[in-house]
Design a protein around this motif. Structure first.
Motif, PDB file in Angstrom:
ATOM      1  N   UNK A   1      57.951  99.110  18.925  1.00 38.99           N
ATOM      2  CA  UNK A   1      58.073 100.487  18.454  1.00 38.99           C
ATOM      3  C   UNK A   1      58.692 101.299  19.578  1.00 38.99           C
ATOM      4  N   UNK A   2      59.804 101.937  19.289  1.00 39.98           N
ATOM      5  CA  UNK A   2      60.467 102.752  20.296  1.00 39.98           C
ATOM      6  C   UNK A   2      60.925 104.050  19.675  1.00 39.98           C
ATOM      7  N   UNK A   3      60.028 105.003  19.615  1.00 36.36           N
ATOM      8  CA  UNK A   3      60.344 106.274  18.979  1.00 36.36           C
ATOM      9  C   UNK A   3      61.411 107.046  19.743  1.00 36.36           C
ATOM     10  N   UNK A   4      61.440 106.876  21.047  1.00 38.90           N
ATOM     11  CA  UNK A   4      62.426 107.612  21.833  1.00 38.90           C
ATOM     12  C   UNK A   4      63.057 106.659  22.843  1.00 38.90           C
ATOM     13  N   UNK A   5      64.046 107.150  23.536  1.00 39.45           N
ATOM     14  CA  UNK A   5      64.773 106.316  24.484  1.00 39.45           C
ATOM     15  C   UNK A   5      64.025 106.140  25.805  1.00 39.45           C
ATOM     16  N   UNK A   6      62.921 106.842  26.015  1.00 37.93           N
ATOM     17  CA  UNK A   6      62.234 106.782  27.301  1.00 37.93           C
ATOM     18  C   UNK A   6      60.927 105.991  27.264  1.00 37.93           C
ATOM     19  N   UNK A   7      60.382 105.732  26.063  1.00 38.70           N
ATOM     20  CA  UNK A   7      59.100 105.033  25.944  1.00 38.70           C
ATOM     21  C   UNK A   7      59.192 104.012  24.822  1.00 38.70           C
TER      22      UNK A   7
END
Length: 147
Positions: free
Chosen positions: A99-105
């Motif tokens: 799961x990668x909702x954003x590019x930073x986490x």
């Protein structure tokens, strides 16, 4: 190209550059999680060093791979796994979902077959949390769940 269009193109490039440099978050998170699994299966805790942050702590909540619960500095994480792998082992490690909702986490969910310190086999679920730091994905947390 007019100066105005050149300015718009430059603004667009600057705005999109961070996302482009971060790459495809979920697939890179999967690769980082797979490298954690490979290091544990091969009992090469030194290989974890590249996946640990330069500063800050890593949150661990481990039962069969521990027992460890708390926040640990990168050298401590290496030592904890080295200690576990002296008497236990990771027989298999499979990343089942990212799961990668954003590019930073990003969070990778994995399943592992382990032999704990007492020699008992077990299947465990692992949630590995990663953060993008300095252009690389680093492990920020690992939580074990029962399978």
């Amino acid at each position: 190209m007019t100066p105005r269009r050149a300015l718009h193109a430059l603004v667009l490039l600057v705005w999109l550059a961070p996302a482009a440099l971060a790459g495809d978050g979920p697939s890179e998170v999967r690769q980082a999680a797979e490298r954690v699994g490979q290091a544990l299966q091969a009992k090469q805790t030194g290989a974890l060093r590249k996946l640990l942050p330069e500063t800050g702590k890593i949150e661990l909540s481990l039962a069969r791979l521990g027992p460890e619960d708390g926040a640990f500095a990168p050298p401590q994480v290496e030592a904890l796994f080295r200690d576990f792998l002296a008497s236990g082992s990771v027989r298999s490690f499979e990343v089942v979902r990212v799961e990668g909702e954003c590019k930073a986490h990003g969070v990778a969910h994995a399943q592992a077959a382990v032999i704990d310190r007492q020699g008992s086999p077990a299947r465990v679920g692992l949630h590995l949390t990663f953060q993008l730091e300095g252009g690389r994905w680093v492990l920020r947390g690992m939580r074990e769940t029962a399978e």
